[in-house]
Design a protein around this motif. Sequence first.
Motif, PDB file in Angstrom:
ATOM      1  N   LYS A   3       0.867  -1.229  -0.167  1.00 31.88           N
ATOM      2  CA  LYS A   3      -0.014  -0.114  -0.012  1.00 31.88           C
ATOM      3  C   LYS A   3       0.859   1.436  -0.100  1.00 31.88           C
ATOM      4  O   LYS A   3       0.458   2.186  -0.634  1.00 31.88           O
ATOM      5  CB  LYS A   3      -0.994   0.004   1.227  1.00 31.88           C
ATOM      6  CG  LYS A   3      -2.065  -0.991   1.022  1.00 31.88           C
ATOM      7  CD  LYS A   3      -2.973  -1.028   2.182  1.00 31.88           C
ATOM      8  CE  LYS A   3      -4.260  -1.723   2.229  1.00 31.88           C
ATOM      9  NZ  LYS A   3      -5.084  -1.847   3.056  1.00 31.88           N
TER      10      LYS A   3
ATOM     11  N   HIS B  30       2.368   1.751  -3.487  1.00 37.04           N
ATOM     12  CA  HIS B  30       1.414   2.213  -4.310  1.00 37.04           C
ATOM     13  C   HIS B  30       1.008   3.772  -4.020  1.00 37.04           C
ATOM     14  O   HIS B  30       0.677   4.382  -5.183  1.00 37.04           O
ATOM     15  CB  HIS B  30      -0.003   1.402  -4.252  1.00 37.04           C
ATOM     16  CG  HIS B  30      -1.443   1.641  -4.958  1.00 37.04           C
ATOM     17  ND1 HIS B  30      -1.260   1.653  -6.428  1.00 37.04           N
ATOM     18  CD2 HIS B  30      -2.215   2.419  -4.652  1.00 37.04           C
ATOM     19  CE1 HIS B  30      -2.249   2.057  -6.707  1.00 37.04           C
ATOM     20  NE2 HIS B  30      -3.055   2.545  -5.840  1.00 37.04           N
ATOM     21  N   ALA B  31       0.950   4.144  -2.892  1.00 38.45           N
ATOM     22  CA  ALA B  31       0.871   5.416  -2.388  1.00 38.45           C
ATOM     23  C   ALA B  31       1.821   6.399  -3.141  1.00 38.45           C
ATOM     24  O   ALA B  31       1.552   7.625  -3.761  1.00 38.45           O
ATOM     25  CB  ALA B  31       0.454   5.640  -0.996  1.00 38.45           C
ATOM     26  N   ARG B  32       2.991   5.897  -3.020  1.00 42.09           N
ATOM     27  CA  ARG B  32       4.358   6.657  -3.790  1.00 42.09           C
ATOM     28  C   ARG B  32       4.192   6.914  -4.933  1.00 42.09           C
ATOM     29  O   ARG B  32       4.288   7.942  -5.610  1.00 42.09           O
ATOM     30  CB  ARG B  32       5.462   5.921  -3.181  1.00 42.09           C
ATOM     31  CG  ARG B  32       6.047   6.505  -1.861  1.00 42.09           C
ATOM     32  CD  ARG B  32       7.245   5.983  -1.627  1.00 42.09           C
ATOM     33  NE  ARG B  32       7.681   4.503  -1.995  1.00 42.09           N
ATOM     34  CZ  ARG B  32       7.636   3.618  -1.051  1.00 42.09           C
ATOM     35  NH1 ARG B  32       7.161   3.663   0.265  1.00 42.09           N
ATOM     36  NH2 ARG B  32       7.768   2.175  -1.441  1.00 42.09           N
ATOM     37  N   MET B  33       3.758   5.699  -5.778  1.00 39.39           N
ATOM     38  CA  MET B  33       3.678   5.781  -7.215  1.00 39.39           C
ATOM     39  C   MET B  33       2.372   6.525  -7.622  1.00 39.39           C
ATOM     40  O   MET B  33       2.754   7.338  -8.566  1.00 39.39           O
ATOM     41  CB  MET B  33       3.444   4.385  -7.764  1.00 39.39           C
ATOM     42  CG  MET B  33       4.658   3.488  -7.752  1.00 39.39           C
ATOM     43  SD  MET B  33       4.500   1.554  -7.973  1.00 39.39           S
ATOM     44  CE  MET B  33       3.465   1.592  -9.531  1.00 39.39           C
ATOM     45  N   GLU B  34       1.454   6.803  -6.971  1.00 39.04           N
ATOM     46  CA  GLU B  34       0.195   7.389  -7.195  1.00 39.04           C
ATOM     47  C   GLU B  34       0.652   8.957  -7.151  1.00 39.04           C
ATOM     48  O   GLU B  34       0.136   9.744  -8.008  1.00 39.04           O
ATOM     49  CB  GLU B  34      -0.954   6.957  -6.400  1.00 39.04           C
ATOM     50  CG  GLU B  34      -2.243   7.681  -7.014  1.00 39.04           C
ATOM     51  CD  GLU B  34      -2.615   7.369  -8.285  1.00 39.04           C
ATOM     52  OE1 GLU B  34      -3.300   8.271  -8.902  1.00 39.04           O
ATOM     53  OE2 GLU B  34      -2.392   6.278  -8.793  1.00 39.04           O
ATOM     54  N   ALA B  35       1.364   9.304  -5.965  1.00 39.22           N
ATOM     55  CA  ALA B  35       1.956  10.572  -5.725  1.00 39.22           C
ATOM     56  C   ALA B  35       2.510  10.914  -6.914  1.00 39.22           C
ATOM     57  O   ALA B  35       2.545  12.405  -7.263  1.00 39.22           O
ATOM     58  CB  ALA B  35       2.404  10.717  -4.745  1.00 39.22           C
ATOM     59  N   GLU B  36       3.712  10.456  -7.377  1.00 36.78           N
ATOM     60  CA  GLU B  36       4.425  10.672  -8.509  1.00 36.78           C
ATOM     61  C   GLU B  36       3.764  10.630  -9.767  1.00 36.78           C
ATOM     62  O   GLU B  36       3.951  11.718 -10.618  1.00 36.78           O
ATOM     63  CB  GLU B  36       5.537   9.481  -8.651  1.00 36.78           C
ATOM     64  CG  GLU B  36       6.470   9.577  -7.670  1.00 36.78           C
ATOM     65  CD  GLU B  36       7.443   8.370  -7.895  1.00 36.78           C
ATOM     66  OE1 GLU B  36       7.745   7.586  -8.846  1.00 36.78           O
ATOM     67  OE2 GLU B  36       8.365   7.906  -6.672  1.00 36.78           O
ATOM     68  N   ARG B  37       2.722   9.922  -9.910  1.00 33.96           N
ATOM     69  CA  ARG B  37       1.903   9.827 -11.403  1.00 33.96           C
ATOM     70  C   ARG B  37       0.943  11.338 -10.969  1.00 33.96           C
ATOM     71  O   ARG B  37       0.881  12.022 -12.321  1.00 33.96           O
ATOM     72  CB  ARG B  37       0.757   8.897 -11.260  1.00 33.96           C
ATOM     73  CG  ARG B  37       1.602   7.599 -11.662  1.00 33.96           C
ATOM     74  CD  ARG B  37       0.593   6.531 -11.716  1.00 33.96           C
ATOM     75  NE  ARG B  37       0.948   5.216 -12.021  1.00 33.96           N
ATOM     76  CZ  ARG B  37       0.718   4.040 -11.314  1.00 33.96           C
ATOM     77  NH1 ARG B  37      -0.344   4.212 -10.607  1.00 33.96           N
ATOM     78  NH2 ARG B  37       1.475   3.143 -11.709  1.00 33.96           N
ATOM     79  N   GLU B  38       0.622  11.758 -10.078  1.00 30.76           N
ATOM     80  CA  GLU B  38      -0.312  13.110  -9.903  1.00 30.76           C
ATOM     81  C   GLU B  38       0.677  14.092 -10.138  1.00 30.76           C
ATOM     82  O   GLU B  38       0.139  15.305 -10.746  1.00 30.76           O
ATOM     83  CB  GLU B  38      -1.008  13.119  -8.556  1.00 30.76           C
ATOM     84  CG  GLU B  38      -1.875  14.470  -8.319  1.00 30.76           C
ATOM     85  CD  GLU B  38      -2.759  14.219  -9.438  1.00 30.76           C
ATOM     86  OE1 GLU B  38      -3.311  15.710  -9.618  1.00 30.76           O
ATOM     87  OE2 GLU B  38      -3.301  13.397  -9.882  1.00 30.76           O
ATOM     88  N   LYS B  39       1.766  14.061  -9.733  1.00 28.88           N
ATOM     89  CA  LYS B  39       2.764  15.070 -10.037  1.00 28.88           C
ATOM     90  C   LYS B  39       3.172  15.318 -11.419  1.00 28.88           C
ATOM     91  O   LYS B  39       3.006  16.486 -11.969  1.00 28.88           O
ATOM     92  CB  LYS B  39       4.259  14.774  -9.255  1.00 28.88           C
ATOM     93  CG  LYS B  39       5.151  15.941  -9.361  1.00 28.88           C
ATOM     94  CD  LYS B  39       6.456  15.365  -8.482  1.00 28.88           C
ATOM     95  CE  LYS B  39       7.635  16.453  -8.735  1.00 28.88           C
ATOM     96  NZ  LYS B  39       9.055  15.872  -8.243  1.00 28.88           N
TER      97      LYS B  39
ATOM     98  N   ARG C 177       0.950  14.484 -13.812  1.00 30.75           N
ATOM     99  CA  ARG C 177      -0.359  14.872 -14.313  1.00 30.75           C
ATOM    100  C   ARG C 177      -0.410  16.323 -14.180  1.00 30.75           C
ATOM    101  O   ARG C 177      -0.805  17.257 -15.004  1.00 30.75           O
ATOM    102  CB  ARG C 177      -1.343  14.239 -13.648  1.00 30.75           C
ATOM    103  CG  ARG C 177      -1.760  12.679 -14.078  1.00 30.75           C
ATOM    104  CD  ARG C 177      -2.770  12.294 -13.380  1.00 30.75           C
ATOM    105  NE  ARG C 177      -2.979  10.799 -13.487  1.00 30.75           N
ATOM    106  CZ  ARG C 177      -2.715   9.976 -12.519  1.00 30.75           C
ATOM    107  NH1 ARG C 177      -3.103  10.398 -11.355  1.00 30.75           N
ATOM    108  NH2 ARG C 177      -2.914   8.682 -12.412  1.00 30.75           N
TER     109      ARG C 177
END
Length: 105
Positions: A49, A52-61, A63
């Motif tokens: 988890k 996953h949270a780190r990867m999602e934060a990078e993706r949002e950055k 975006r």
Amino acid sequence: MDFVMKQALGGATKDMGKMLGGEEEKDPDAQKKEEERQEALRQQEEERKAKHARMEAEREKVRQQIRDKKAIPAGCGDEEEEEEESILDTVLKYLPGPLQDMFKK
């Protein structure tokens, strides 16, 4: 004949007693091992988890960077009216008092 039966059944002979109603072998450390296994699973889930949270934060950055590139830069668009007003105010400051009063009316 015993040898032939053991070969035919393979490792199932140990389980035959259990299936026929015999007592199961009890491992004294079974409870401890099960707790350790559950703890290991819980830690793995937490790590998954967090990853996953780190990867999602990078993706949002990324975006957000893409959105910023597509956004209208400051100074473009509807701000021209404000600039014209500020230019008029600047010109009025340099006029003599009676002319300023005349333009303000």
